[in-house]
Design an enzyme around this catalytic site. Sequence first.
Site, PDB file in Angstrom:
ATOM      1  N   CYS A   1       0.853  -1.187   0.000  1.00 24.19           N
ATOM      2  CA  CYS A   1       0.000   0.000   0.000  1.00 24.19           C
ATOM      3  C   CYS A   1       0.897   1.247   0.000  1.00 24.19           C
ATOM      4  O   CYS A   1       1.998   1.219   0.524  1.00 24.19           O
ATOM      5  CB  CYS A   1      -0.944   0.098   1.186  1.00 24.19           C
TER       6      CYS A   1
ATOM      7  N   ARG B   1       3.971  -0.639  -4.708  1.00 24.31           N
ATOM      8  CA  ARG B   1       3.678  -1.104  -3.343  1.00 24.31           C
ATOM      9  C   ARG B   1       2.283  -1.686  -3.208  1.00 24.31           C
ATOM     10  O   ARG B   1       1.907  -2.172  -2.143  1.00 24.31           O
ATOM     11  CB  ARG B   1       3.816   0.058  -2.372  1.00 24.31           C
TER      12      ARG B   1
ATOM     13  N   TRP C   1      -3.044  -2.566  -1.556  1.00 31.33           N
ATOM     14  CA  TRP C   1      -2.820  -4.006  -1.672  1.00 31.33           C
ATOM     15  C   TRP C   1      -3.797  -4.617  -0.682  1.00 31.33           C
ATOM     16  O   TRP C   1      -3.639  -4.461   0.525  1.00 31.33           O
ATOM     17  CB  TRP C   1      -1.373  -4.353  -1.324  1.00 31.33           C
TER      18      TRP C   1
ATOM     19  N   ASN D   1      -2.353   2.397   5.805  1.00 30.90           N
ATOM     20  CA  ASN D   1      -1.536   1.212   5.502  1.00 30.90           C
ATOM     21  C   ASN D   1      -1.451   0.395   6.777  1.00 30.90           C
ATOM     22  O   ASN D   1      -1.286   0.966   7.851  1.00 30.90           O
ATOM     23  CB  ASN D   1      -0.100   1.601   5.136  1.00 30.90           C
ATOM     24  N   GLY D   2      -1.476  -0.922   6.643  1.00 31.95           N
ATOM     25  CA  GLY D   2      -1.352  -1.759   7.839  1.00 31.95           C
ATOM     26  C   GLY D   2      -2.615  -2.560   8.070  1.00 31.95           C
ATOM     27  O   GLY D   2      -3.466  -2.677   7.183  1.00 31.95           O
TER      28      GLY D   2
ATOM     29  N   GLU E   1      16.393 -19.454  -4.904  1.00 32.73           N
ATOM     30  CA  GLU E   1      16.131 -18.077  -5.319  1.00 32.73           C
ATOM     31  C   GLU E   1      15.683 -18.026  -6.787  1.00 32.73           C
ATOM     32  O   GLU E   1      14.770 -17.286  -7.150  1.00 32.73           O
ATOM     33  CB  GLU E   1      17.385 -17.213  -5.079  1.00 32.73           C
TER      34      GLU E   1
ATOM     35  N   LYS F   1      12.059 -16.552  -8.253  1.00 35.38           N
ATOM     36  CA  LYS F   1      11.907 -15.520  -9.280  1.00 35.38           C
ATOM     37  C   LYS F   1      10.929 -15.971 -10.356  1.00 35.38           C
ATOM     38  O   LYS F   1      10.048 -15.242 -10.764  1.00 35.38           O
ATOM     39  CB  LYS F   1      13.237 -15.195  -9.965  1.00 35.38           C
TER      40      LYS F   1
ATOM     41  N   GLU G   1       7.283 -16.111  -9.029  1.00 32.08           N
ATOM     42  CA  GLU G   1       6.584 -14.876  -8.692  1.00 32.08           C
ATOM     43  C   GLU G   1       6.296 -13.977  -9.883  1.00 32.08           C
ATOM     44  O   GLU G   1       5.315 -13.238  -9.855  1.00 32.08           O
ATOM     45  CB  GLU G   1       7.311 -14.096  -7.587  1.00 32.08           C
TER      46      GLU G   1
ATOM     47  N   HIS H   1      14.886 -38.915  -3.083  1.00 29.62           N
ATOM     48  CA  HIS H   1      14.030 -39.073  -1.904  1.00 29.62           C
ATOM     49  C   HIS H   1      12.608 -38.606  -2.172  1.00 29.62           C
ATOM     50  O   HIS H   1      11.837 -38.394  -1.240  1.00 29.62           O
ATOM     51  CB  HIS H   1      14.643 -38.326  -0.716  1.00 29.62           C
TER      52      HIS H   1
ATOM     53  N   LYS I   1       5.523  -4.676  -3.288  1.00 29.75           N
ATOM     54  CA  LYS I   1       6.845  -4.496  -2.695  1.00 29.75           C
ATOM     55  C   LYS I   1       6.686  -4.125  -1.235  1.00 29.75           C
ATOM     56  O   LYS I   1       5.753  -3.415  -0.870  1.00 29.75           O
ATOM     57  CB  LYS I   1       7.548  -3.362  -3.452  1.00 29.75           C
TER      58      LYS I   1
END
Length: 608
Positions: free
Chosen positions: A2, A27, A75, A99-100, A483, A487, A490, A506, A603
């Site tokens: 947000c 964001r 968001w 925000n929050g 990593e 990438k 996402e 396994h 973000k």
Amino acid sequence: MCGIVGYIGNKNAQNFLISGLKRLEYRGYDSAGIVTLNAEGEATLLRAKGKILNLEEKLAANKRDDKIGIGHTRWATHGEPSETNAHPHRAGKIYLVHNGIIENYKELKENLKEHDFKSQTDTEVLAALINSFYKDGEYPLANAVVQALKLVKGTYGIAVVSCLSPDEIVVARSGSPLVIGVGHDETLLASDASALLRHTKRAIYLNDGEVALIRKNSVEIKTLNAEPVSAKVEEIETNIAAIQKGGYEHFLLKEIMEQPESLMETLRGRVNAKDGTVRLGGPGLSEEKLRGIKHLVIVGCGTAYHAGLLAGYYIEQFTPEITVETVIASEYRYRNAYIPKDSVALIVSQSGETADTLACLREIKKQGIPTIGIVNAIGSTIAREVDGGTYVHVGPEISVASTKAFTSQAIAMVMFGLTIAQAKGVKSSMLRPYVEEIAKLPEAVRETLDSTHDIVKNVAEKYAEYEHAIYLGRDTAYPTAMEGALKLKEIAYVDANAYAFGELKHGPLALVDDRFFEMALLPEGELYEKAVSNVQEVLARGGHIVAVTNVEDFDLPVESVIKIPAEIRLFAPILMNLVSQLFAYYATVAKGLNVDQPRNLAKSVTVE
Ligand code: F6R
């Protein structure tokens, strides 16, 4: 997560709010809204689902020359992305952006029966709560905000305006960043300093538990307990060029390609290749303290966690009598973990605002363990709360997927490990090869990006339509594989998972079929032949393998090979990760997806 903006001054508020929201769109991009007030206090509220572009369309038919306003890009946490759930939210004469997360919103809502709730959001509950104390102007707005916040459990960064006082904005924070920009005859507000840059470089970073009354020419800050706080005006360090695309089609590609320079910034003044030593000033630990470290806890989320895992492998290689435990912050904060007294915790975060990482930092500090930040965003909450720290200095990362931060976080932590090893008296013949390679890395990063770019693009286009991928590596190439898989998942929405080569038999080997391709990271070294045997096992089952290697005479009959420069040995996985980054980028472009703003993500994860 947000974005908040606000403006009060002599200029057109709508213009600032829209341009500020565009800066912060990375964001959160589910919906957006602004409200502005004219001198008589008449409000113009505009909200739209989806991108800021949709909001701009509404604005075209509703232009106002108002001089005060607040805005938000969302968001979604409570309630689907929709116009009704978009901020600002109104209650009586006030408008609020937030925000929050208000955790006790249900309980609070019970006592706010007189308000006609329109949305499903926790934010509207807070707006109604503030209004219940404001009583349509009977009490000062700032007082009403304070009364309401005293009842709130959760996290917030908020901005509130009232139609009855169109010359003030009240802002407050607890757990969600807010920056006040100090201009000439204008005061600005944003949840991220980058939105202020075009207007001012002078900023006041609000702390948790503070409330500010903002006017055109003044900022008055108090704690929730009404104690006055003297505002410290700081210089914003980022420059405009750093937050623009600089000729690239996407921020992600720009951020991948600028790694030679960003890594150089991480190393600047800290590496002495000639005498084979590193020197980090920021952590502020004495030689004696460094010598006594027996245990490192590395805390992070997502990419930062992977960087910690990778660094942990290196640190164990060259540091005697040390254990390294890299943990996922969202798990660690609720574990009843005992941390031995001779430990140090590394708190890793690009944004410096990640809620779970911050919570771990606070828990670890309570146990009296020294905390060292490995942070990018200067002045961020984590950077301010750790006992010492090393900024990675990679500049702003705008694309949601983290790239350049990973490379620098991993190397910064390795350098911290080297300072411990130096203090412990580890022979320089052991440490020198690491230091020498670190010094060469920026150039090797450049060479790798240049020499592999075209081939990675071709290979990525070839495999872009696969729905499943398995990333494989062992030792330092294993966290690198993790990593790489993150990438691809996402941004290209591929179901990509990483396994240590040794784990294949396994279980995961059962997956190998034509719906999958396998990205095999094969650095030269002690375990190379063992990894090759695992590749053979995948090949024997019809696997579609892309091999990334620095082995010059590599001749396995895999479908595709991407060779990276051979000169770097110890840190070859860092170079391999560049290939993974480019691969994910070009697969995403080939699929026509939104590279910089992948669906459902945002973000800087400032909610739990
Ligand atoms: C992945 C990504 C996230 C972040 C994670 C931690 O590309 O960007 O996994 O790495 O949210 O963020 P910071 O480093 O800001 O704490």
